[in-house]
Design a protein around this motif. Structure first.
Motif, PDB file in Angstrom:
ATOM      1  N   THR A 109      14.981  50.241  45.545  1.00 55.01           N
ATOM      2  CA  THR A 109      14.669  49.240  46.571  1.00 55.01           C
ATOM      3  C   THR A 109      14.910  47.864  45.945  1.00 55.01           C
ATOM      4  OG1 THR A 109      12.360  49.190  45.857  1.00 55.01           O
ATOM      5  CG2 THR A 109      12.929  50.756  47.604  1.00 55.01           C
ATOM      6  N   SER A 110      14.248  46.836  46.489  1.00 60.37           N
ATOM      7  CA  SER A 110      14.421  45.485  45.957  1.00 60.37           C
ATOM      8  C   SER A 110      13.890  45.358  44.536  1.00 60.37           C
ATOM      9  CB  SER A 110      13.710  44.469  46.862  1.00 60.37           C
ATOM     10  OG  SER A 110      12.357  44.827  47.036  1.00 60.37           O
ATOM     11  N   SER A 111      13.240  46.421  44.012  1.00 60.04           N
ATOM     12  CA  SER A 111      12.733  46.381  42.638  1.00 60.04           C
ATOM     13  C   SER A 111      13.847  46.163  41.619  1.00 60.04           C
ATOM     14  CB  SER A 111      11.991  47.691  42.317  1.00 60.04           C
ATOM     15  OG  SER A 111      12.851  48.810  42.486  1.00 60.04           O
ATOM     16  N   LEU A 112      15.115  46.437  42.000  1.00 61.54           N
ATOM     17  CA  LEU A 112      16.240  46.197  41.083  1.00 61.54           C
ATOM     18  C   LEU A 112      17.188  45.117  41.617  1.00 61.54           C
ATOM     19  CD1 LEU A 112      17.237  49.763  39.768  1.00 61.54           C
ATOM     20  CD2 LEU A 112      15.939  47.978  38.609  1.00 61.54           C
ATOM     21  N   ASP A 113      16.718  44.318  42.584  1.00 60.54           N
ATOM     22  CA  ASP A 113      17.564  43.267  43.161  1.00 60.54           C
ATOM     23  C   ASP A 113      17.949  42.198  42.153  1.00 60.54           C
ATOM     24  OD1 ASP A 113      17.772  44.249  45.686  1.00 60.54           O
ATOM     25  OD2 ASP A 113      16.661  42.657  46.678  1.00 60.54           O
ATOM     26  N   LEU A 114      16.999  41.828  41.306  1.00 62.23           N
ATOM     27  CA  LEU A 114      17.182  40.615  40.505  1.00 62.23           C
ATOM     28  C   LEU A 114      17.960  40.863  39.231  1.00 62.23           C
ATOM     29  CD1 LEU A 114      13.788  38.826  41.070  1.00 62.23           C
ATOM     30  CD2 LEU A 114      15.898  38.691  42.373  1.00 62.23           C
ATOM     31  N   GLY A 115      18.159  39.742  38.481  1.00 58.30           N
ATOM     32  CA  GLY A 115      19.193  39.735  37.451  1.00 58.30           C
ATOM     33  C   GLY A 115      19.002  40.493  36.175  1.00 58.30           C
ATOM     34  N   GLY A 147      25.955  41.809  43.193  1.00 55.41           N
ATOM     35  CA  GLY A 147      26.043  41.269  41.838  1.00 55.41           C
ATOM     36  C   GLY A 147      25.451  42.142  40.756  1.00 55.41           C
ATOM     37  N   ARG A 148      24.760  43.208  41.161  1.00 54.04           N
ATOM     38  CA  ARG A 148      24.247  44.160  40.152  1.00 54.04           C
ATOM     39  C   ARG A 148      25.392  44.945  39.525  1.00 54.04           C
ATOM     40  NH1 ARG A 148      21.575  42.141  38.242  1.00 54.04           N
ATOM     41  NH2 ARG A 148      21.745  40.381  39.607  1.00 54.04           N
ATOM     42  N   SER A 149      26.557  44.994  40.197  1.00 52.35           N
ATOM     43  CA  SER A 149      27.726  45.666  39.614  1.00 52.35           C
ATOM     44  C   SER A 149      28.651  44.613  39.028  1.00 52.35           C
ATOM     45  CB  SER A 149      28.469  46.476  40.683  1.00 52.35           C
ATOM     46  OG  SER A 149      29.043  45.622  41.649  1.00 52.35           O
ATOM     47  N   GLY A 150      29.423  44.998  38.026  1.00 54.86           N
ATOM     48  CA  GLY A 150      30.333  44.041  37.392  1.00 54.86           C
ATOM     49  C   GLY A 150      29.590  42.831  36.878  1.00 54.86           C
ATOM     50  N   HIS A 151      28.410  43.072  36.256  1.00 53.62           N
ATOM     51  CA  HIS A 151      27.521  41.976  35.861  1.00 53.62           C
ATOM     52  C   HIS A 151      27.994  41.318  34.562  1.00 53.62           C
ATOM     53  CE1 HIS A 151      23.705  39.896  34.894  1.00 53.62           C
ATOM     54  NE2 HIS A 151      23.488  39.968  36.194  1.00 53.62           N
ATOM     55  N   ALA A 152      29.182  40.710  34.628  1.00 52.33           N
ATOM     56  CA  ALA A 152      29.733  39.966  33.487  1.00 52.33           C
ATOM     57  C   ALA A 152      30.878  39.111  34.002  1.00 52.33           C
ATOM     58  CB  ALA A 152      30.241  40.933  32.413  1.00 52.33           C
ATOM     59  N   PRO A 153      31.122  37.941  33.378  1.00 51.61           N
ATOM     60  CA  PRO A 153      32.220  37.081  33.823  1.00 51.61           C
ATOM     61  C   PRO A 153      33.548  37.837  33.854  1.00 51.61           C
ATOM     62  CG  PRO A 153      30.846  35.926  32.228  1.00 51.61           C
ATOM     63  CD  PRO A 153      30.381  37.349  32.244  1.00 51.61           C
ATOM     64  N   GLY A 154      34.301  37.663  34.937  1.00 51.58           N
ATOM     65  CA  GLY A 154      35.627  38.267  35.037  1.00 51.58           C
ATOM     66  C   GLY A 154      35.651  39.652  35.640  1.00 51.58           C
ATOM     67  N   ARG A 155      34.496  40.331  35.689  1.00 53.11           N
ATOM     68  CA  ARG A 155      34.471  41.673  36.264  1.00 53.11           C
ATOM     69  C   ARG A 155      34.159  41.594  37.758  1.00 53.11           C
ATOM     70  NH1 ARG A 155      30.460  45.496  33.102  1.00 53.11           N
ATOM     71  NH2 ARG A 155      31.085  46.845  34.829  1.00 53.11           N
ATOM     72  N   PRO A 156      34.855  42.346  38.599  1.00 54.02           N
ATOM     73  CA  PRO A 156      34.580  42.287  40.037  1.00 54.02           C
ATOM     74  C   PRO A 156      33.249  42.950  40.377  1.00 54.02           C
ATOM     75  CG  PRO A 156      36.191  44.002  39.568  1.00 54.02           C
ATOM     76  CD  PRO A 156      35.944  43.288  38.281  1.00 54.02           C
TER      77      PRO A 156
END
Length: 824
Positions: free
Chosen positions: A325-331, A357-366
């Protein structure tokens, strides 16, 4: 000499040099933040998730601190505070900040202080604070209750609020505002920065967080623009059909979801509510029993150890999928996550982008999010959400307006933390954005309420929480008051939680007491991915055993209905207009085409410039359907308002149902719908009076008052090991509510309860705006021979209240057969 100076100036700052040693090249927005911090300016950084916001602000602050305090052999006192809205995020943030700190200033220390911090570590910090502290708004407020708060915190030079979009619209955000105002009073040169990824009102969000400007320095708004690809697509159902209602396609999407997970790397499967997370975890295991141990469940009711095990599995890439749920929404940084699936509508553009934004969580990754519709209208929502994200139509977040319960709590906090003089403290409080319009009379009332308990509690010493000394300072003298206050600090109020345990004593997690109270011995329910049998409640714990029968009732938690945001509602109407013009360019609209064409044939398709009103007669009575597309909270108020206004014109009894697109009124007796189609009932005149008359506003206010009483410290959740039950808390708050109404009618906390009901539960301002928009649209009226695709879901919502699942299925089968027969 000049040559040497130029060479020295050309050398990169320590933070940039640290990045260079890792082969990293700073982005332009990171340099912009570094420059603003070097100039002593506060600000807001708005950039895509995973783009490097943390190091943009942290390295700038670290450079400034190193320049002012060259690292020596010993640790510096507390210089920087990093606020996060989540404990799990605090732990990850501390690790990120530690990397450059350990290399550039090895003698400086970094500490973590949240509700999970062991008492030994807290005691160590109390003896000597770390140079950098990562904490939460609640823990910072607790630090302000200490007598030596000024001594400990006066040397803080920087404060950062992470995920500012998550806090700004809540009382936790107000709590953070007041705490930062206190830090500014300790050190007028303090610099504050906010980090955010999804906000539609950046200038205002910056104004809420940043002080009017230390030494006249205007705050800086930095928008990080990097090439971060956001992919939003939809898992198209094989046969969406002409008619569909909430959950209709849900289980049918089981196999497509399983196939997507099977061909992807680590996948996060987001749902909006915990009960839905439990259902989908079971659906995945049912389809793939061999995935047991490789997929997991994550939501706020689960035991902390379980949640930490899941988070660790995500970071290490050992889990194939996690249903959350939203328990994993944040960064929290989960680098191995490749895919995000969103079950059903995210109900808001910002929430969808945040989860992507939880996927590809790094600059340059989609970053990629795949939307999984559970009914045909959610196909339209999916197309609308992609269009809204592409065109930058993100929701605004605004600060609550002078919540007095938070102020009352803060007054006692500051009185504990060294005390306050009224005039200076009033200036300090009103420097916080939420209280910029607080009058001196309101402030004085709040102080008096803390001092004497208002007009009705003067005879009870436990409500005389602060004392006015001869030196003009207000302080707390009573140790019992101090202890109760520290235990009750915070603004997060929810239904009382009760532990769920096996008979052996092993803890599984927590559930709302209201749900447990409805269970009888032998009842079965899904929780934490298991089918459980309820045995008994004893000593504030619900005891269960593993069930042997393959049958269960899925628990329904509070807050299970999120309302569609205005931005997404407007985008849906844009998509509907395309369909009305015969344009089905988006794949989702193409899939929804049979439903939309049937809607157009039997009725009309609503558009941004038209208001669809449908009428239908059945054995139940006369049905009226109105589709403002304003979200379920507003529709609740609108349905009640129109029913009350119709009944005033012609006595009648109405039943109603609502969803995010519209509402249904069913009159027991026939009624004239001309006042609706003529828009006469959409007037905004006497709106407040009519809304209050149409609802049981006193009951709603009393329920809301329980939260206010808890935040204001009138009722406490009990002591460790001796928690109070929800029934005790409700009884206590109800007693206060009645006492204040009878003997202290001017009590401002009562007024706040009524205002919060109107502004938050009924969204009165949005209701007023919706009525104005309804008046501005042309009414498209349709007399139905049988329910339309848009009206059927509203009928289903009402049937669910009184029919079993089996009866509902039979009723719908009959309706659908009759429709198809007539269409043929």
């Amino acid at each position: 000499m000049p040559g040497r100076t130029a060479a020295r100036q050309a050398q990169p700052a320590p933070g940039e040099a640290w990045m260079a040693r890792r082969g990293w090249q700073p982005f332009a927005f990171q340099r912009e933040v570094w420059q603003a911090i070097a100039e002593g300016r506060s600000g807001l950084l708005h950039a895509t998730t995973g783009s490097g916001k943390t190091y943009a602000v942290w390295l700038g602050m670290l450079d400034a601190l190193l320049a002012r305090h060259p690292p020596g052999r010993g640790a510096e006192p507390l210089r920087a505070i990093w606020l996060t809205p989540m404990r799990a995020l605090a732990s990850d943030t501390a690790k990120a900040l530690a990397q450059p700190l350990n290399e550039l200033a090895p003698a400086w220390t970094l500490g973590l202080r949240t509700g999970d911090t062991p008492s030994a570590e807290r005691a160590r910090q109390d003896r000597r604070m770390p140079t950098v502290l990562v904490t939460t708004p609640e823990s910072l407020t607790l630090m302000l209750t200490r007598e030596n708060a000024r001594e400990d915190l006066s040397q803080v030079e920087f404060v950062v609020v992470d995920e500012w979009h998550e806090l700004i619209g809540s009382k936790r955000g107000v709590q953070a505002q007041l705490a930062i105002a206190r830090l500014w009073q300790f050190n007028p040169a303090l610099v504050a920065w906010g980090l955010s990824a999804t906000l539609g009102n950046l200038e205002q969000a910056m104004e809420v967080l940043c002080h009017p400007g230390a030494e006249g320095k205007a705050p800086a708004l930095v928008q990080g623009r990097i090439d971060k690809t956001l992919l939003i697509d939809t898992l198209i159902p094989p046969d969406p059909g002409k008619y569909s209602w909430a959950g209709h396609l849900g289980a049918r999407m089981q196999q497509p979801v399983v196939e997507e997970i099977a061909k992807s790397g680590t996948t996060l499967v987001f749902t909006n509510v915990r009960s839905q997370a439990e259902i989908w975890y079971q659906l995945l295991l049912e389809a793939k029993p061999e995935w047991a141990g490789h997929i997991a469940l994550h939501h706020g009711s689960l035991d902390r150890a379980t949640r930490e095990w899941v988070e660790q599995g995500l970071k290490q890439g050992t889990l194939r999928a996690v249903v959350a749920t939203s328990s994993l929404d944040l960064g929290v940084d989960f680098l191995p996550v490749e895919r995000v699936l969103q079950i059903g509508s995210a109900k808001g553009v910002a929430r969808m982008m945040q989860r992507a934004g939880r996927s590809g969580h790094a600059p340059g990754r989609p970053s990629r999010v795949t939307l999984v519709p559970t009914n045909t209208m959610e196909l339209v929502e999916a197309a609308a959400a992609r269009w809204a994200a592409k065109t930058g139509r993100v929701e605004k977040r605004t600060s609550p307006e002078k919540p007095l319960d938070v102020l009352v709590q803060h007054i006692v906090t500051v009185a504990l933390g060294g005390g306050f003089a009224p005039d200076a403290f009033y200036a300090e409080v009103t420097s916080a954005y939420a209280y910029r319009n607080l009058t001196r009379a309101e402030f004085d009332w709040a102080v008096t309420f803390c001092e004497r308990g208002g007009e009705s509690l003067g005879a009870y010493p436990e409500y005389h929480r602060i004392v006015h000394g001869e030196d003009g300072m207000y302080t707390v003298q009573d140790k019992g008051v101090a202890k109760r206050h520290r235990l009750g600090v915070g603004t997060i109020v929810s239904d009382a939680a009760i532990q769920v345990k096996f008979l052996t004593g092993a803890v599984i997690g927590t559930m709302e007491e209201g749900f447990i109270a409805r269970l009888r011995a032998g009842d079965h329910f899904f929780f934490a991915g298991r089918l459980l049998e309820f045995v008994r409640v004893r000593d504030m714990a619900a005891y269960v055993r593993k069930a042997t029968k393959n049958k269960g009732t899925v628990p329904t938690w509070q807050g299970s209905k999120m309302a569609l945001s205005t931005e997404l509602s407007d985008a849906v109407l844009e998509m509907m207009q395309n369909a009305a013009h015969g344009e089905f360019a988006e794949p989702e609209l193409l899939a929804a085409r049979p439903m939309l064409q049937t809607q157009q044939r039997l009725s009309k398709i609503p558009t941004p410039r038209t208001l669809l009103v449908e009428s239908y007669r059945s054995r139940e009575g006369q049905h009226l359907y109105v589709y403002p597309f304003a979200g379920r909270n507003v529709h609740l108020g609108l349905a009640s308002l129109l029913a009350w206004r119709l009944a005033r014109l012609q006595p009648n009894t109405f039943s109603m149902s609502i969803n995010d697109y519209g509402f249904e009124l069913v009159g027991a007796a026939p009624f004239d719908i001309a006042p609706v189609t003529s828009q006469a009932l959409f007037t905004g005149d006497d709106l407040l009076h009519d809304v209050l008359a149409s609802l049981n506003s006193t009951e709603l206010a009393q329920r809301r008052f329980r939260e206010i009483a808890r935040v204001a410290g009138l009722i406490t959740p009990g002591y460790p090991g001796q928690p109070k039950s929800a029934k005790q808390l409700q009884a206590s708050s109800a007693l206060f509510f009645e006492v204040f109404r009878k003997y202290d009618a001017g009590n401002l906390l009562l007024n706040q309860a009524e205002q919060e009901v109107l502004s938050q539960e009924l969204e009165l301002s949005r209701l007023s705006e919706t009525l104005a928009r309804m008046r501005a649209r042309a009414v498209d009226f349709a007399e139905l021979r049988h329910p339309s695709p848009m009206s059927l879901p509203l009928m289903v919502e009402r049937f669910r209240e009184k029919l079993t699942t089996e009866q509902l299925s039979e009723r719908l089968d009959r309706i659908l057969r009759a429709m198809e027969k007539e269409e043929a």
